[in-house]
Design a protein around this motif. Structure first.
Motif, PDB file in Angstrom:
ATOM      1  N   UNK A 144       0.857  -1.186   0.000  1.00  0.00           N
ATOM      2  CA  UNK A 144       0.000   0.000   0.000  1.00  0.00           C
ATOM      3  C   UNK A 144       0.893   1.235   0.000  1.00  0.00           C
ATOM      4  N   UNK A 145       0.756   2.052  -1.039  1.00  0.00           N
ATOM      5  CA  UNK A 145       1.627   3.220  -1.192  1.00  0.00           C
ATOM      6  C   UNK A 145       1.012   4.451  -0.554  1.00  0.00           C
ATOM      7  N   UNK A 146       1.824   5.136   0.256  1.00  0.00           N
ATOM      8  CA  UNK A 146       1.416   6.397   0.852  1.00  0.00           C
ATOM      9  C   UNK A 146       2.294   7.526   0.350  1.00  0.00           C
ATOM     10  N   UNK A 147       2.177   8.657   1.003  1.00  0.00           N
ATOM     11  CA  UNK A 147       2.957   9.830   0.588  1.00  0.00           C
ATOM     12  C   UNK A 147       4.455   9.611   0.809  1.00  0.00           C
ATOM     13  N   UNK A 148       4.831   9.122   1.992  1.00  0.00           N
ATOM     14  CA  UNK A 148       6.245   8.951   2.337  1.00  0.00           C
ATOM     15  C   UNK A 148       6.672   7.483   2.437  1.00  0.00           C
ATOM     16  N   UNK A 149       5.692   6.586   2.556  1.00  0.00           N
ATOM     17  CA  UNK A 149       5.989   5.182   2.826  1.00  0.00           C
ATOM     18  C   UNK A 149       5.234   4.250   1.883  1.00  0.00           C
ATOM     19  N   UNK A 150       5.745   3.047   1.771  1.00  0.00           N
ATOM     20  CA  UNK A 150       4.994   1.948   1.173  1.00  0.00           C
ATOM     21  C   UNK A 150       4.908   0.864   2.240  1.00  0.00           C
ATOM     22  N   UNK A 151       3.687   0.461   2.586  1.00  0.00           N
ATOM     23  CA  UNK A 151       3.442  -0.508   3.657  1.00  0.00           C
ATOM     24  C   UNK A 151       3.322  -1.903   3.059  1.00  0.00           C
ATOM     25  N   UNK A 152       4.057  -2.870   3.624  1.00  0.00           N
ATOM     26  CA  UNK A 152       4.045  -4.249   3.118  1.00  0.00           C
ATOM     27  C   UNK A 152       3.674  -5.209   4.248  1.00  0.00           C
ATOM     28  N   UNK A 153       2.447  -5.744   4.232  1.00  0.00           N
ATOM     29  CA  UNK A 153       2.040  -6.707   5.271  1.00  0.00           C
ATOM     30  C   UNK A 153       2.886  -7.974   5.213  1.00  0.00           C
TER      31      UNK A 153
END
Length: 517
Positions: A144-153
């Motif tokens: 999941x891509x955000x403004x500053x981060x990409x979250x990887x479960x």
């Protein structure tokens, strides 16, 4: 450097034009009925496994099944399947993976038929949109891509964008992110995180965790397969998320509802920049007002004009794109042939980098620059081209010049290439011709050379053109002819010629002899 985003809204699509110092460098289109955008997440149903391809075809609701290769399952695929089952049945209500027990990683070089089965329900993400006759390319490594981060479960990895080169800044960001990383989730630190404080980074992570929670909650409610469980944020927000920085001076949009949405989004990522979002309300269409239509017409044809008479020829075959660099009728007697070739190549390298982004060209691209004899010049050209390509957000790789002087590029293709029709019906005969604005650009280029040639200083200049083009040059306040007078201090006599073809023109003197360029 000033950046502006111009957004034009239609009933069925939204067009986004990114300008840098007034020059068009990116063009995107969001179609309302596009249900398979990069980043969308589905619960799909496996149609069949293909051992020969070591891949599976997955039904996600498109006419063509999505393609899922074994290597795109991800090492934590077994854990993902276990999580989906637990959440779907209500056994797991802790969506944040704090107490979740991982399964053993799948084999790195295993077989798809031993890992997934026909009619199995799996969570997949679109990594490449449907192109031509192919369905979407899928992955089960969810991000999941955000403004500053990409979250990887289902990960514990923290990595950082290679475009952040400052070692101390890299170390600072890694330490900050490791201290706030939620258990069970990995993070990729994006380039725009450079210089950000822990509060902004943590806020971004919390927003991404909320999206993951919403996705997980939907898994319990599914009774029809396939089903989309999470959409990528709308294209305007995703574009702003990826490109927005302090250099932006304006975001102009011609739709009031979209203006309000963008203002809300800008307020969450850069509150001090909210004032640059402006509603455009004028009789003249927004793309005409900012000169975008003109740039589109002159940039998307087979031939692309550049400075000083040089031009590119861009051909698209089934296998690859080919770009040929031509010096045209450019000449400079004060320089050697090598210097002239080098100058044209540097101009071309800048324009090619722009064209790749503008057309979103992908796959294999081969560029035939003008031959250079000097190894120093070849290296200088290669480094200049790499520098121009450094701002391209799409993954790409550039190979050094080959023995034949060709530069080869591979550029990731994740959505269909932008292909705009620039030719129009020919009023003289059946068939098509280039758009009128292209002929005006050619006339401008030739006139510039004629006025700079010392042999033409005392000559009266007559421009013979088709009557339609003549009417265009004489129309408006100020007219194109008046603009020429203010720029070159010469009054150009325009002569309509009914015998001329639509795109035919000649600069002649009073004796009807062609003027030298």
């Amino acid at each position: 450097m000033n950046k502006e985003l111009i957004i034009r809204s239609h009933s069925s699509a939204v067009d986004f034009a990114l300008l840098k110092d007034g020059k068009l460098i990116e063009l995107n289109k969001e179609v309302e009925d596009n249900n398979f955008s990069v980043g969308d997440i589905f619960v799909g149903k496996v149609r069949k496994a293909m051992p020969g391809l070591n891949a599976a075809f997955v039904n996600v609701g498109h006419d063509k099944d999505g393609f899922l290769h074994y290597h795109d399952l991800g090492p934590k695929f077994s854990s993902l399947i276990k999580y989906i089952k637990q959440v779907s049945t209500g056994k797991n209500k802790d969506y944040f993976l704090k107490q979740f027990r991982y399964e053993k990683d799948i084999e790195k070089d295993g077989n798809v038929e031993e890992t997934i089965s026909s009619k199995q329900k799996i969570l997949v993400q679109v990594v490449k949109e449907p192109i031509s006759t192919k369905g979407p390319r899928l992955s089960s490594e969810i991000s999941l891509a955000g403004r500053f981060m990409v979250l990887m479960p289902f990960s514990d990895r923290v990595s950082i964008s290679q475009k952040i080169e400052d070692r101390s800044e890299k170390n600072r960001l890694k330490k900050l992110v490791q201290s706030i990383r939620p258990k069970g989730f990995g993070l990729i630190i994006r380039t725009v995180a450079k210089g950000q404080k822990v509060a902004a980074l943590d806020s971004d992570i919390q927003q991404l965790l909320t999206r993951w929670k919403n996705l997980s909650a939907k898994l319990k409610q599914i009774d029809v397969y396939p089903t989309k469980v999470l959409s990528e944020i709308d294209r305007s927000s995703s574009i702003l998320r990826d490109i927005f920085d302090d250099n932006f001076t304006g975001i102009h949009v011609d739709d009031a509802a979209m203006e309000s949405e963008i203002k809300d989004y800008i307020e969450t990522i850069a509150p001090d920049k909210k004032s640059i979002v402006k509603l455009y309300d004028d009789h003249l269409p927004i793309f005409e007002k900012f000169g975008i239509e003109r740039q589109i017409k002159s940039s998307f044809g087979k031939t692309v004009s550049m400075q000083k008479g040089a031009y590119l020829v861009i051909e698209h075959t089934e296998a690859l794109h080919v770009i040929d660099v031509n010096s045209g009728n450019r000449s400079n007697r004060s320089k050697s042939q090598e210097d002239t070739a080098m100058e044209v190549n540097l101009i071309a390298a800048t324009e090619i980098a722009r064209q790749l982004r503008l057309r979103d060209m992908g796959g294999i691209i081969v560029i035939d620059f003008i031959d250079l004899n000097s190894n120093i010049n070849r290296k200088k050209l290669f480094e200049h081209f790499r520098e121009e390509m450094s701002s391209d957000r799409t993954k790409h790789k550039i190979l050094p010049p080959s023995r034949f002087g060709l530069i080869q590029i591979t550029r990731q293709r994740v959505r269909p290439e932008i292909n705009i029709k620039t030719k129009e019906p020919n009023p003289n005969v059946n068939g098509e011709v280039e758009a009128p604005i292209v002929i005006i650009d050619k006339i401008n280029t030739e006139l510039s050379k004629i006025t700079k040639n010392k042999h033409n200083q005392k000559e009266k200049i007559f421009l013979h053109v088709h009557p339609f083009v003549s009417a265009y040059l004489l129309n408006g306040t100020p007219s194109q002819r008046l603009k020429w007078y203010l720029e070159y201090k010469k009054w150009i006599r325009i002569v309509p010629r009914h015998a001329y073809q639509y795109l035919e023109f000649r600069f002649l003197n009073k004796d009807r002899r062609r003027l030298r360029t």
